[in-house]
Enzyme design. Structure first.
Site, PDB file in Angstrom:
ATOM      1  N   GLU A 232     -10.774  -2.715   3.994  1.00 34.92           N
ATOM      2  CA  GLU A 232      -9.876  -2.969   5.194  1.00 34.92           C
ATOM      3  C   GLU A 232     -10.602  -3.093   6.467  1.00 34.92           C
ATOM      4  O   GLU A 232     -10.475  -3.869   7.461  1.00 34.92           O
ATOM      5  CB  GLU A 232      -8.940  -2.143   5.371  1.00 34.92           C
ATOM      6  CG  GLU A 232      -8.123  -2.378   6.393  1.00 34.92           C
ATOM      7  CD  GLU A 232      -6.490  -1.459   6.509  1.00 34.92           C
ATOM      8  OE1 GLU A 232      -6.677  -0.344   6.295  1.00 34.92           O
ATOM      9  OE2 GLU A 232      -5.796  -2.161   6.843  1.00 34.92           O
TER      10      GLU A 232
ATOM     11  N   ASN B  83      -6.486   4.504  16.575  1.00 32.16           N
ATOM     12  CA  ASN B  83      -7.755   4.270  17.528  1.00 32.16           C
ATOM     13  C   ASN B  83      -8.416   5.608  17.433  1.00 32.16           C
ATOM     14  O   ASN B  83      -9.563   5.752  17.562  1.00 32.16           O
ATOM     15  CB  ASN B  83      -7.358   3.774  18.679  1.00 32.16           C
ATOM     16  CG  ASN B  83      -7.395   2.121  18.800  1.00 32.16           C
ATOM     17  OD1 ASN B  83      -7.263   1.598  17.770  1.00 32.16           O
ATOM     18  ND2 ASN B  83      -7.194   1.672  19.909  1.00 32.16           N
ATOM     19  N   GLU B  84      -7.482   6.678  17.563  1.00 30.35           N
ATOM     20  CA  GLU B  84      -8.317   8.172  17.388  1.00 30.35           C
ATOM     21  C   GLU B  84      -8.982   8.344  16.215  1.00 30.35           C
ATOM     22  O   GLU B  84     -10.009   9.020  16.353  1.00 30.35           O
ATOM     23  CB  GLU B  84      -7.079   9.116  17.595  1.00 30.35           C
ATOM     24  CG  GLU B  84      -6.474   9.185  19.020  1.00 30.35           C
ATOM     25  CD  GLU B  84      -5.688   7.962  19.373  1.00 30.35           C
ATOM     26  OE1 GLU B  84      -4.990   7.324  18.518  1.00 30.35           O
ATOM     27  OE2 GLU B  84      -5.656   7.594  20.782  1.00 30.35           O
TER      28      GLU B  84
ATOM     29  N   SER C 261       0.089   6.509   3.281  1.00 26.97           N
ATOM     30  CA  SER C 261       0.625   7.297   4.078  1.00 26.97           C
ATOM     31  C   SER C 261       1.839   8.008   3.670  1.00 26.97           C
ATOM     32  O   SER C 261       2.492   7.441   2.872  1.00 26.97           O
ATOM     33  CB  SER C 261       0.917   6.544   5.351  1.00 26.97           C
ATOM     34  OG  SER C 261      -0.419   6.096   6.174  1.00 26.97           O
TER      35      SER C 261
ATOM     36  N   GLN D 172       0.762  -1.160   0.049  1.00 24.81           N
ATOM     37  CA  GLN D 172      -0.062  -0.064   0.024  1.00 24.81           C
ATOM     38  C   GLN D 172       0.894   1.141   0.097  1.00 24.81           C
ATOM     39  O   GLN D 172       2.090   1.262   0.478  1.00 24.81           O
ATOM     40  CB  GLN D 172      -1.126  -0.064   1.367  1.00 24.81           C
ATOM     41  CG  GLN D 172      -2.038   1.126   0.979  1.00 24.81           C
ATOM     42  CD  GLN D 172      -2.831   1.134   2.316  1.00 24.81           C
ATOM     43  OE1 GLN D 172      -2.685   0.282   3.436  1.00 24.81           O
ATOM     44  NE2 GLN D 172      -4.121   1.480   2.161  1.00 24.81           N
ATOM     45  N   GLY D 173       0.226   2.345  -0.822  1.00 24.89           N
ATOM     46  CA  GLY D 173       1.215   3.724  -0.701  1.00 24.89           C
ATOM     47  C   GLY D 173       0.171   4.632  -0.509  1.00 24.89           C
ATOM     48  O   GLY D 173       0.036   5.350  -1.379  1.00 24.89           O
TER      49      GLY D 173
END
Lengths: 323, 392
Positions: free
Chosen positions: B244, B374-375, B129, B126-127
């Site tokens: 996901e 989680n935020e 972030s 995956q690209g």
């Protein structure tokens, strides 16, 4: 496999919600003498057949299952309904003698709940009723209150009176079965799930209108994130309640493990959500006029009935699920 | 509401169990590196050759088209058979890239890539972030300049799991230099062997190198590799992420119960410094039992979520709540095992098989940060489940 209410289950839950919002709304607790279930209200429930949901048709009930039972009591919990409602329903399932059973189902004869407390008993519910029900995991006993009177104690929870009884008379009826305990544990767990959900609903509604620093408080992450955690607790406890109810209905060998897990999750969800609801409301949350404290106090009572944290975790530690 | 499996579901379980019993490799996976990636490919090839590849993919694209419930059954049987873990170097290809191509790709892209993904021939990474855009994905800056029938990419991506083994990458870039935030982005298939790509491993607190920074120096990518529209990359990326957050972590959710049971067995055997067995300590016993109850509820949450997903046909926002529940439970288990094991918990050389409990504890931060922190999951829950006013 379908772990959500469907078809007639949804209809029963909706009918219960409508009836309870009208007959026993949580706002009743802001008026005097509103604790417990009085004779008039009891008979109103009786006319609708709510006490006999899980009683077999051959015994004058609706012949429904543990699933409809939890759907009803979840709605009772949302309105902070008194324990009397459950005691009455459990007694309707426990009594073999047709005449008395019919009076209990109709609500003409009232039942309160007994909880062991060392050498004595706590009487939870309307102290003026004629009968009291004591339930252990493998036995249910009904006692007459005609010759005895519980010593009244000041009750933290406005939804229920509390008294103390030293010695019980000989039981009117005894049922050696785990059925009543299971229905009781399910019913209390369902009420706690209802409290967890009602707490979440209260703060979410408030967070959409209340402003601080020029913004709705629901836009601050200090409020949003604890609300998300409340939603997770409500979701987890609700899903486990559904599983436990279906496992009891279908007689699975690990039903009691699922039931203990459901009660533990419900205890935690109700207590923690009721706590967060008060905190996130700020000052208004600690006032007597707001409903937030009612949810907390009722959760504190319910979490001590049909399985405390310590007892449940003791059983769960070595319990095994069906393969 | 019922817990009964249909005849078809029971038959499926029996078939899966029988096949797995006979076909799960006797050798366990080499922990890391190229041998691990080869092992993953071989296992995927075996699944493919025997008709078990792509459990969630539609049948018309070579998958099994299983219902959510049958996927749960499949993952339960994988765990029972101690089969290779499905979150391995094939994960991004099977769980992200394939479903994204099926939803948004051209016929040519589907025809070329989907069979290669299913058979384990092609691994993907995956690209999304970047060094300055993680939780805030819309802040990405990696540039794509359109030059004739190519896009020329320059910039950097970060936290790219298994980039060193991947053949292709799902790459999100900014093709409109004047655009802001969600606009002007494009989702392209990047060939990882293309000139101008430089992969540098990032060593993590687990002492492994499973994530990387990937640098792009004028990497030329054909325009035919665009998935969705040029400038429409955000909606393609959201489709990718919905897969996901859908049923992708079922396996882990179900394994947590087995893991807490093993921790309880451990507490029965281990002696604390005061001479008692760990299980005799009320604090430890209560926490283990509470975590066990949570793992039982996690399975119920999965089944309740699937009842909803199978009804609506779409993974809902409850995946975020599930991830919060699973990651917090995972970490709580690591903490209590740390107390049970005492000094032994501090022995760690990066070897996952030699020190599984310490490894899992360290992994709990990867789990609660990767794939949306989680935020961010709390933000999604606040927006999409609770309908609270927007924070931004």
């Amino acid at each position: 496999m379908y772990l959500a209410p469907e078809g007639h289950e949804i209809e029963i839950a909706n009918a219960a919600a409508d009836f309870l919002a009208d007959a026993m709304p949580i706002d009743r607790l802001r008026t005097a003498n509103s604790a417990d279930m009085n004779a008039a209200l009891r008979q109103q429930f009786g006319e609708m057949g709510w006490f006999a949901l899980a009683v077999p048709e051959s015994k004058g009930g609706s012949g429904l299952s543990a699933v409809e039972h939890v759907l009803f009591f979840r709605e009772v919990g949302r309105q902070c309904g008194p324990v009397d409602v459950l005691a009455q329903g459990l007694a309707a399932n426990a009594v073999a003698e047709a005449g008395l059973r019919q009076e209990i189902i109709a609500g003409t004869q009232g039942v309160a709940l007994l909880a062991p407390d060392g050498d004595s008993y706590r009487l939870i519910g309307n102290p003026d009723v004629g009968l009291a029900l004591l339930v252990t995991p493998d036995r249910a006993q009904l006692f007459s209150l005609a010759q005895i009177r519980a010593k009244e104690r000041p009750a933290l929870d406005p939804a229920n009176s509390m008294g103390v009884l030293g010695i019980l008379p000989a039981p009117v009826t005894t049922l050696d079965s785990s059925l009543i305990w299971r229905l009781g544990q399910l019913g209390i767990a369902a009420m706690l799930v209802g409290i967890a959900e009602a707490s979440l609903d209260l703060i979410v509604d408030y967070a959409k209108v209340r402003e601080t620093f020029g913004r709705k408080i629901g836009s601050w992450q200090a409020v949003r994130h604890p609300c998300a955690d409340m939603a997770v607790r409500a979701e987890a406890s609700r899903a486990q309640l559904w599983y436990a109810a279906a496992a009891i209905k279908e007689g699975r060998s690990d039903a009691d493990v699922h039931l203990d897990a459901a009660k533990h999750l419900a205890n935690q969800a109700a207590l923690m959500n009721a706590d967060a609801n008060i905190q996130l409301h700020g000052g208004i949350g600690v006032t007597d006029e707001h409903n937030a404290h009612l949810l907390l106090k009722h959760a504190m009572l319910l979490s001590r009935l049909f399985g405390t944290k310590r007892g449940l975790l003791c059983k769960l530690l070595n319990a095994r699920l069906e393969d | 509401m019922d817990l009964q499996y249909s005849e078809a579901d029971r038959e499926f379980r029996a078939r899966a169990r029988e096949w797995l019993k006979a076909n799960v490799p006797a050798q366990s996976r080499p922990a890391n590196g190229t041998p691990g990636a080869l092992y993953d490919r071989d296992w995927q090839r075996k699944l493919y050759d025997n008709g078990w590849a792509g459990v969630a993919w539609p049948k018309e694209y070579g998958g099994l088209g299983l219902s959510g419930l049958q996927q749960v059954i499949w993952y339960e049987e994988l765990a029972r058979a101690h089969a290779p873990h499905h979150i391995n170097t094939t994960y991004v290809a099977l769980m992200h890239a394939g479903p994204t191509l099926i939803a948004c790709g051209t016929e040519a892209q589907k025809t070329f890539h989907l069979p290669r993904i299913l058979s384990g021939e092609a691994l993907w990474c995956q690209g999304f972030s970047e060094p300055n855009a993680g939780s805030d994905l819309a802040a990405i800056k990696t540039r794509g300049v359109i030059d004739g029938d190519h896009i020329v990419v320059t910039g950097a991506k970060m936290w790219t799991t298994d980039a060193q083994y991947a053949d292709y990458q799902e790459l999100l870039i900014r093709t409109d230099p004047d655009s802001q935030r969600h606009k002007g982005l494009t989702w392209v298939i990047c060939d990882m062997k293309a000139p101008g790509i430089d992969i540098r491993p990032i060593r993590t607190m687990l002492q492994d190198e499973h994530v990387n920074t990937v640098f792009y120096d004028e990497v030329r990518i054909p325009l035919t590799n665009v998935v969705g529209e040029v400038g429409g990359g955000w909606s393609t990326a959201m489709a990718t992420l919905s897969f996901e957050r859908g049923l992708g972590f079922i396996g882990d959710q179900l394994e947590l119960y087995e893991r807490v049971c093993r921790a309880i067995d451990l507490a029965e055997k281990v002696t604390l410094e005061d001479g008692r067995r760990a299980i005799e300590d009320d604090g430890i016993a209560q926490r283990l039992a509470a975590i066990k109850a949570d793992t039982i509820a996690i399975r119920s949450m999965t089944l309740a979520d699937i009842a909803e997903t199978d009804r609506t046909g779409m993974p809902g926002p409850k995946g975020s709540m599930m991830k919060l529940m699973v990651t917090t439970t995972h970490k709580a288990l690591g903490e209590v095992v740390g107390e049970i094991l005492g000094w032994d918990f501090l022995e760690f050389n990066g070897d996952r098989t030699a020190h599984p409990w310490t490894y899992e504890y360290l992994w709990s931060w990867v789990f609660s940060i990767s794939g949306g922190t989680n935020e961010i999951q709390r933000e999604i829950t606040a927006d999409r489940v609770l309908g609270l006013p927007k924070a931004r």
